[in-house]
Design a protein around this motif. Structure first.
Motif, short mmCIF file in Angstrom:
data_model
loop_
_atom_site.label_atom_id
_atom_site.label_comp_id
_atom_site.label_asym_id
_atom_site.label_seq_id
_atom_site.Cartn_x
_atom_site.Cartn_y
_atom_site.Cartn_z
N TYR A 56 17.49 -8.18 5.43
CA TYR A 56 16.41 -8.84 4.14
C TYR A 56 15.67 -7.39 4.04
N THR A 57 15.87 -6.92 2.96
CA THR A 57 14.87 -5.46 2.69
C THR A 57 14.05 -5.72 1.17
N MET A 58 13.03 -4.75 1.37
CA MET A 58 12.34 -4.34 0.04
C MET A 58 12.52 -2.87 -0.02
N LEU A 59 12.67 -2.25 -1.15
CA LEU A 59 12.62 -0.95 -1.59
C LEU A 59 11.33 -0.79 -2.30
N LEU A 60 10.40 0.01 -1.74
CA LEU A 60 9.18 0.64 -2.59
C LEU A 60 9.59 1.98 -2.92
N ASP A 61 9.57 2.25 -4.27
CA ASP A 61 9.96 3.69 -4.71
C ASP A 61 8.66 4.08 -5.31
N GLY A 62 8.34 5.58 -5.16
CA GLY A 62 7.04 6.11 -5.83
C GLY A 62 7.10 5.88 -7.44
N ASP A 63 8.03 6.21 -8.14
CA ASP A 63 7.90 5.78 -9.52
C ASP A 63 7.97 4.51 -9.83
N ASN A 64 8.61 3.69 -9.19
CA ASN A 64 8.68 2.20 -9.44
C ASN A 64 7.15 1.62 -9.38
N LEU A 65 6.52 2.02 -8.13
CA LEU A 65 5.23 1.55 -8.06
C LEU A 65 4.26 2.12 -9.12
N ARG A 66 4.33 3.35 -9.60
CA ARG A 66 3.54 3.86 -10.80
C ARG A 66 3.63 3.00 -11.97
N GLY A 68 3.87 -0.24 -12.20
CA GLY A 68 3.10 -1.62 -11.87
C GLY A 68 1.71 -1.57 -10.98
N VAL A 69 1.92 -1.68 -9.77
CA VAL A 69 0.81 -1.65 -9.14
C VAL A 69 -0.05 -0.65 -9.08
N ASN A 70 0.37 0.73 -9.23
CA ASN A 70 -0.43 1.81 -9.44
C ASN A 70 -0.38 2.67 -10.83
N ASN A 71 -0.18 1.79 -11.92
CA ASN A 71 -0.11 2.42 -13.15
C ASN A 71 -1.48 2.94 -13.91
N ASN A 72 -2.37 2.53 -13.12
CA ASN A 72 -3.79 3.02 -13.37
C ASN A 72 -4.39 4.31 -12.72
N LEU A 73 -3.35 4.80 -11.99
CA LEU A 73 -3.72 6.44 -11.32
C LEU A 73 -2.67 7.39 -11.88
N GLY A 74 -3.69 8.58 -11.97
CA GLY A 74 -2.95 9.83 -12.33
C GLY A 74 -2.25 10.66 -11.18
N PHE A 75 -2.47 11.92 -11.33
CA PHE A 75 -2.10 12.71 -10.27
C PHE A 75 -3.04 13.71 -9.71
N SER A 76 -4.16 13.32 -9.87
CA SER A 76 -5.26 14.17 -9.24
C SER A 76 -5.10 13.91 -7.55
N GLU A 77 -5.77 14.76 -6.87
CA GLU A 77 -5.76 14.58 -5.39
C GLU A 77 -6.03 12.97 -4.98
N ILE A 84 -0.86 6.48 -2.34
CA ILE A 84 -0.19 6.31 -1.01
C ILE A 84 -0.73 5.36 -0.39
N ARG A 85 -2.25 5.00 -0.56
CA ARG A 85 -2.95 4.14 0.58
C ARG A 85 -2.39 2.83 -0.21
N ARG A 86 -2.33 2.43 -1.30
CA ARG A 86 -2.11 1.19 -2.05
C ARG A 86 -0.35 0.90 -1.46
N ALA A 87 0.42 2.14 -1.46
CA ALA A 87 1.81 1.82 -1.15
C ALA A 87 1.99 1.53 0.49
N ALA A 88 1.14 2.14 1.12
CA ALA A 88 1.10 1.64 2.50
C ALA A 88 0.60 0.34 3.07
N GLU A 89 -0.49 -0.16 2.41
CA GLU A 89 -0.93 -1.55 2.40
C GLU A 89 0.23 -2.62 1.98
N THR A 90 0.85 -2.17 0.90
CA THR A 90 1.92 -3.08 0.36
C THR A 90 3.00 -3.21 1.51
N ALA A 91 3.55 -1.96 1.78
CA ALA A 91 4.40 -1.73 2.66
C ALA A 91 4.30 -2.87 4.25
N LYS A 92 3.02 -2.63 4.58
CA LYS A 92 2.41 -3.33 5.48
C LYS A 92 2.57 -4.79 5.43
#
Length: 197
Positions: A56-66, A68-77, A84-92
């Motif tokens: 049983y798997t879950m695939l989290l891809d950068g473009d996909n997360l952007r 939905g979950v991260n659609n309010n984020l731009g590309f500043s540092e 990445i923090r949100r992605a890691a928390e979700t993966a955890k």
């Protein structure tokens, strides 16, 4: 605000309880590398191979997360780090529920990778999808390098934003030297041992 937060982690079922139910170990396969290195292709291929083995798997891809979950984020540092923090928390969350979680994120700096590893803990398994910049540019499946070279995309990793190669990934796949099938076989054989040990 923090004094009003009362987590119930100590009362919820343990990760091991979920893993017994699923007959597998939860793990985060954190795939890093330049755009065009083959991360997403390998991630989807790995997901399909694991599915065929009843994992049983879950695939989290950068473009996909952007989208939905991260659609309010731009590309500043700052936004990239938060992405990445949100992605890691979700993966955890997924891995702690026994799910084999496959993540595909450029993760260009040592600091970002260390943050991900710290958040995820001992379920973190880093795979460096290594490919020289010039080969990634030749592939340029999304046309992003061409746009970055024309100045249409700013702070693009590999062009005007650095990618610091890791020196301690658990697995390195040199996709300029290995075929897709060879890379997938190596990846699958390393992951399945950790999932079904």
């Amino acid at each position: 605000m923090a004094e009003n937060i009362h987590p119930i982690f100590d009362k919820s079922l343990k990760s091991s309880d979920k893993e017994v139910l699923l007959n597998q170990k939860g793990i985060v396969i954190w795939m890093i590398g330049l755009s065009g290195s083959g991360k997403s292709t390998l991630a989807t291929g790995l997901e399909n191979m694991l599915h065929q083995k009843n994992v049983y798997t879950m695939l989290l891809d950068g473009d996909n997360l952007r989208t939905g979950v991260n659609n309010n984020l731009g590309f500043s540092e700052e936004d990239r780090t938060e992405n990445i923090r949100r992605a890691a928390e979700t993966a955890k969350l997924f891995a702690n529920n026994g799910v084999v979680t496959i993540c595909s994120f450029i993760s260009p700096t040592k600091e970002i990778r260390e943050m991900s590893s710290k958040i995820i803990g001992d379920k973190y398994y880093e795979v460096f999808v290594s490919c020289p910049l010039e080969i990634c540019e030749e592939r340029d499946v999304k046309g992003l390098y061409a746009k970055a070279r024309r100045g249409e995309i700013k702070n693009f990793t590999g062009i005007d934003s650095p990618f610091v190669e890791p020196d301690n990934s658990q697995l390195v796949l040199k996709t300029d030297q290995l075929s897709l099938e060879e890379s997938l076989d190596i990846l699958f054989n390393n992951v399945i041992k950790k999932v079904k040990e």
